[in-house]
Design a protein around this motif. Structure first.
Motif, short mmCIF file in Angstrom:
data_model
loop_
_atom_site.label_atom_id
_atom_site.label_comp_id
_atom_site.label_asym_id
_atom_site.label_seq_id
_atom_site.Cartn_x
_atom_site.Cartn_y
_atom_site.Cartn_z
N ALA A 75 9.81 1.56 -6.70
CA ALA A 75 10.92 2.49 -6.53
C ALA A 75 12.00 2.31 -7.60
O ALA A 75 12.83 3.19 -7.82
N SER A 103 5.03 0.65 1.12
CA SER A 103 4.75 1.84 0.35
C SER A 103 4.89 3.06 1.24
O SER A 103 4.56 3.02 2.41
N ASP A 104 5.42 4.13 0.66
CA ASP A 104 5.41 5.42 1.36
C ASP A 104 5.11 6.50 0.34
O ASP A 104 5.16 6.27 -0.87
N GLN A 105 4.79 7.67 0.81
CA GLN A 105 4.39 8.76 -0.09
C GLN A 105 5.49 9.18 -1.05
O GLN A 105 5.21 9.53 -2.20
N ASN A 106 6.74 9.11 -0.63
CA ASN A 106 7.85 9.47 -1.50
C ASN A 106 7.92 8.53 -2.70
O ASN A 106 8.03 8.97 -3.85
N ILE A 107 7.88 7.22 -2.44
CA ILE A 107 7.92 6.24 -3.53
C ILE A 107 6.70 6.40 -4.42
O ILE A 107 6.81 6.40 -5.65
N GLN A 109 4.78 9.10 -4.99
CA GLN A 109 4.83 10.32 -5.79
C GLN A 109 5.85 10.21 -6.93
O GLN A 109 5.57 10.63 -8.06
N LYS A 110 7.01 9.62 -6.65
CA LYS A 110 8.02 9.44 -7.71
C LYS A 110 7.51 8.49 -8.79
O LYS A 110 7.71 8.72 -9.98
N TYR A 137 -1.00 2.84 -6.97
CA TYR A 137 -0.02 2.80 -8.06
C TYR A 137 -0.64 2.37 -9.40
O TYR A 137 -0.02 2.49 -10.44
#
Length: 160
Positions: A75, A103-107, A109-110, A137
């Motif tokens: 992030a 981990s999450d989808q927002n982190i 994808q960014k 990642y």
């Protein structure tokens, strides 16, 4: 990874490998940044511009150890990159960890967008774990039992 489970010989070997990769970058006249991390927000980084290394700062980075949990700073990629003041372009990231990460989808994808924009390649060396949360990642995931020159992951790391 400066989590508690990396204490002792494991962190010493990981930091020695990081210094070897930094040496390769220096010989190639490339920027390098060393980043130690542990629990969320725990970051210890140093920028190493080509030919302008602060040896005292490198020693302090090597001696530092958080002894917390494991949260890989995906992030914080842009923030860490901006701090180096390195030119944009080809970027290699070597991750050495012995744990899974939040981990999450927002982190994700960014980070993937940042990785594409910066032409970054991620090589992950995961010690004694599956690397399931690291895999999305990374471009190369090497599962290893130790950090040794005989390991394919170590060979990939020093061939950047």
């Amino acid at each position: 990874d400066e989590s508690g489970s990396m204490d002792g010989e494991r962190i010493q070997t990981a930091k020695a490998l990081a210094l070897a990769v930094a040496w390769v970058a220096r010989k190639q006249k490339r920027w390098c940044s060393l980043v130690g991390f542990s629990s969320t927000g725990q970051l210890n980084s140093i920028a190493l511009p080509p030919g302008k290394w602060d040896e005292d700062a490198i020693i302090r980075w090597c001696e530092h150890f958080f002894n917390g949990g494991t949260n890989v700073p995906f992030a914080y990629a842009e923030e860490l990159f901006t701090q180096t003041k390195a030119p944009r372009g080809k970027t290699d990231i070597l991750l050495i960890t012995d744990g899974e990460t939040y981990s999450d989808q927002n982190i994700l994808q960014k980070f993937l967008a940042w990785k594409k924009e910066n032409k970054a390649k991620v090589i992950s060396l995961v010690l004694d774990c599956d690397g399931q949360t690291i895999a999305p990642y990374t471009d190369e995931l090497h599962k290893m039992g130790s950090i040794s020159t005989a390991e394919e992951g170590v060979q990939a790391a020093v061939s950047i």
